[in-house]
Design a protein around this motif. Sequence first.
Motif, PDB file in Angstrom:
ATOM      1  N   PHE A  88     -10.837  11.182  -3.616  1.00  0.00           N
ATOM      2  CA  PHE A  88     -10.279  10.357  -2.870  1.00  0.00           C
ATOM      3  C   PHE A  88      -8.938  10.504  -3.050  1.00  0.00           C
ATOM      4  O   PHE A  88      -8.062  10.525  -1.858  1.00  0.00           O
ATOM      5  N   ALA A  89      -8.372  11.136  -4.327  1.00  0.00           N
ATOM      6  CA  ALA A  89      -6.873  11.424  -4.329  1.00  0.00           C
ATOM      7  C   ALA A  89      -6.453  12.701  -3.455  1.00  0.00           C
ATOM      8  O   ALA A  89      -5.146  12.664  -3.262  1.00  0.00           O
ATOM      9  N   GLN A  90      -7.456  13.173  -2.920  1.00  0.00           N
ATOM     10  CA  GLN A  90      -7.117  14.525  -2.066  1.00  0.00           C
ATOM     11  C   GLN A  90      -7.061  13.845  -0.462  1.00  0.00           C
ATOM     12  O   GLN A  90      -6.991  14.763   0.346  1.00  0.00           O
ATOM     13  N   THR A  91      -7.028  12.629  -0.018  1.00  0.00           N
ATOM     14  CA  THR A  91      -6.982  12.137   1.164  1.00  0.00           C
ATOM     15  C   THR A  91      -5.583  11.531   1.571  1.00  0.00           C
ATOM     16  O   THR A  91      -4.894  11.151   0.612  1.00  0.00           O
ATOM     17  N   GLU A  92      -5.213  11.520   2.829  1.00  0.00           N
ATOM     18  CA  GLU A  92      -3.937  10.736   2.835  1.00  0.00           C
ATOM     19  C   GLU A  92      -4.239   9.223   2.795  1.00  0.00           C
ATOM     20  O   GLU A  92      -3.117   8.637   2.681  1.00  0.00           O
ATOM     21  N   ALA A  93      -5.400   8.786   2.762  1.00  0.00           N
ATOM     22  CA  ALA A  93      -5.481   7.348   2.468  1.00  0.00           C
ATOM     23  C   ALA A  93      -5.138   7.014   1.252  1.00  0.00           C
ATOM     24  O   ALA A  93      -4.384   6.020   0.906  1.00  0.00           O
ATOM     25  N   TYR A  94      -5.364   7.895   0.050  1.00  0.00           N
ATOM     26  CA  TYR A  94      -5.060   7.686  -1.189  1.00  0.00           C
ATOM     27  C   TYR A  94      -3.120   7.766  -1.042  1.00  0.00           C
ATOM     28  O   TYR A  94      -2.560   6.899  -1.607  1.00  0.00           O
ATOM     29  N   SER A  95      -2.794   8.842  -0.339  1.00  0.00           N
ATOM     30  CA  SER A  95      -1.458   8.892  -0.357  1.00  0.00           C
ATOM     31  C   SER A  95      -0.637   7.674   0.268  1.00  0.00           C
ATOM     32  O   SER A  95       0.260   7.122  -0.264  1.00  0.00           O
ATOM     33  N   ASP A  96      -1.227   6.995   1.387  1.00  0.00           N
ATOM     34  CA  ASP A  96      -0.854   6.120   2.086  1.00  0.00           C
ATOM     35  C   ASP A  96      -0.693   4.822   0.877  1.00  0.00           C
ATOM     36  O   ASP A  96       0.432   4.066   0.848  1.00  0.00           O
ATOM     37  N   LEU A  97      -1.926   4.658   0.099  1.00  0.00           N
ATOM     38  CA  LEU A  97      -2.129   3.356  -0.567  1.00  0.00           C
ATOM     39  C   LEU A  97      -0.832   3.582  -1.849  1.00  0.00           C
ATOM     40  O   LEU A  97      -0.120   2.819  -2.226  1.00  0.00           O
ATOM     41  N   PHE A  98      -0.959   4.829  -2.191  1.00  0.00           N
ATOM     42  CA  PHE A  98       0.023   5.065  -3.379  1.00  0.00           C
ATOM     43  C   PHE A  98       1.562   4.762  -3.102  1.00  0.00           C
ATOM     44  O   PHE A  98       2.106   4.105  -3.806  1.00  0.00           O
ATOM     45  N   MET A  99       2.069   5.351  -1.823  1.00  0.00           N
ATOM     46  CA  MET A  99       3.094   5.020  -1.364  1.00  0.00           C
ATOM     47  C   MET A  99       3.450   3.474  -1.138  1.00  0.00           C
ATOM     48  O   MET A  99       4.614   2.868  -1.455  1.00  0.00           O
ATOM     49  N   SER A 100       2.524   2.761  -0.626  1.00  0.00           N
ATOM     50  CA  SER A 100       2.682   1.500  -0.287  1.00  0.00           C
ATOM     51  C   SER A 100       2.735   0.611  -1.667  1.00  0.00           C
ATOM     52  O   SER A 100       3.730  -0.285  -1.743  1.00  0.00           O
ATOM     53  N   LEU A 101       1.971   0.989  -2.734  1.00  0.00           N
ATOM     54  CA  LEU A 101       2.145   0.406  -4.100  1.00  0.00           C
ATOM     55  C   LEU A 101       3.422   0.692  -4.511  1.00  0.00           C
ATOM     56  O   LEU A 101       3.898  -0.240  -5.202  1.00  0.00           O
ATOM     57  N   ALA A 102       4.035   1.800  -4.479  1.00  0.00           N
ATOM     58  CA  ALA A 102       5.233   2.220  -5.294  1.00  0.00           C
ATOM     59  C   ALA A 102       6.431   1.958  -4.518  1.00  0.00           C
ATOM     60  O   ALA A 102       7.324   1.695  -5.300  1.00  0.00           O
ATOM     61  N   THR A 103       6.238   1.394  -3.490  1.00  0.00           N
ATOM     62  CA  THR A 103       7.322   1.073  -2.778  1.00  0.00           C
ATOM     63  C   THR A 103       7.665  -0.439  -2.175  1.00  0.00           C
ATOM     64  O   THR A 103       8.592  -0.980  -1.734  1.00  0.00           O
ATOM     65  N   ASN A 104       6.484  -1.232  -2.597  1.00  0.00           N
ATOM     66  CA  ASN A 104       6.339  -2.525  -2.078  1.00  0.00           C
ATOM     67  C   ASN A 104       5.821  -3.510  -3.229  1.00  0.00           C
ATOM     68  O   ASN A 104       4.661  -3.341  -3.459  1.00  0.00           O
ATOM     69  N   THR A 105       6.550  -4.309  -3.858  1.00  0.00           N
ATOM     70  CA  THR A 105       6.125  -4.927  -5.037  1.00  0.00           C
ATOM     71  C   THR A 105       4.938  -5.974  -4.772  1.00  0.00           C
ATOM     72  O   THR A 105       4.212  -6.086  -5.374  1.00  0.00           O
ATOM     73  N   ASP A 106       5.095  -6.489  -3.457  1.00  0.00           N
ATOM     74  CA  ASP A 106       3.949  -7.682  -3.192  1.00  0.00           C
ATOM     75  C   ASP A 106       2.709  -6.609  -3.091  1.00  0.00           C
ATOM     76  O   ASP A 106       1.681  -7.280  -3.385  1.00  0.00           O
ATOM     77  N   ALA A 107       2.821  -5.623  -2.374  1.00  0.00           N
ATOM     78  CA  ALA A 107       1.459  -4.899  -2.236  1.00  0.00           C
ATOM     79  C   ALA A 107       0.999  -4.444  -3.610  1.00  0.00           C
ATOM     80  O   ALA A 107      -0.213  -4.646  -3.813  1.00  0.00           O
ATOM     81  N   ALA A 108       1.819  -4.118  -4.454  1.00  0.00           N
ATOM     82  CA  ALA A 108       1.104  -3.879  -5.925  1.00  0.00           C
ATOM     83  C   ALA A 108       0.771  -4.978  -6.560  1.00  0.00           C
ATOM     84  O   ALA A 108      -0.260  -4.889  -6.981  1.00  0.00           O
ATOM     85  N   VAL A 109       1.487  -6.174  -6.485  1.00  0.00           N
ATOM     86  CA  VAL A 109       0.782  -7.399  -7.198  1.00  0.00           C
ATOM     87  C   VAL A 109      -0.660  -7.886  -6.404  1.00  0.00           C
ATOM     88  O   VAL A 109      -1.664  -7.896  -7.350  1.00  0.00           O
ATOM     89  N   ASP A 110      -0.780  -7.412  -5.229  1.00  0.00           N
ATOM     90  CA  ASP A 110      -1.712  -7.900  -4.661  1.00  0.00           C
ATOM     91  C   ASP A 110      -2.961  -7.069  -5.066  1.00  0.00           C
ATOM     92  O   ASP A 110      -3.996  -7.425  -5.136  1.00  0.00           O
ATOM     93  N   PHE A 111      -2.701  -5.681  -5.051  1.00  0.00           N
ATOM     94  CA  PHE A 111      -3.742  -4.520  -5.517  1.00  0.00           C
ATOM     95  C   PHE A 111      -4.094  -4.940  -6.741  1.00  0.00           C
ATOM     96  O   PHE A 111      -5.165  -5.047  -7.189  1.00  0.00           O
TER      97      PHE A 111
END
Length: 119
Positions: A88-111
């Motif tokens: 999973f870590a080798q996919t762009e899906a992981y990269s997109d999710l990681f960036m979303s959580l790292a840059t969006n507090t609401d997304a991180a809380v929801d996750f």
Amino acid sequence: MLKKTMTYLDYDGNERTDDFYFNLTKAELMEMEMSHEGGLVKTIDKIVAARDTKTIIELFKDLILKAYGEKSLDGKRFVKNKELSEAFAQTEAYSDLFMSLATNTDAAVDFVNGITPSA
């Protein structure tokens, strides 16, 4: 359990939409809580207060990969192992999710709320 349907580009440039599953059991949460001096929540609070970006990033990565897994066909098990997490870590899906959580507090809380047991 959190099901995230994500659209991303694969490494051939094809747009893909896949379902990804994330979950932490009560036992896993307890183990994480007990493995941090003062508890996981206090550790996170200290990291955030210190604005320790490096540690925050490491924490997000660890959390995502510990929670990632695949449901068994019969729904009885949620399979998690190093091979699945690495794949999973080798996919762009992981990269997109990681960036979303790292840059969006609401997304991180929801996750985090989505991957933790409700009771």
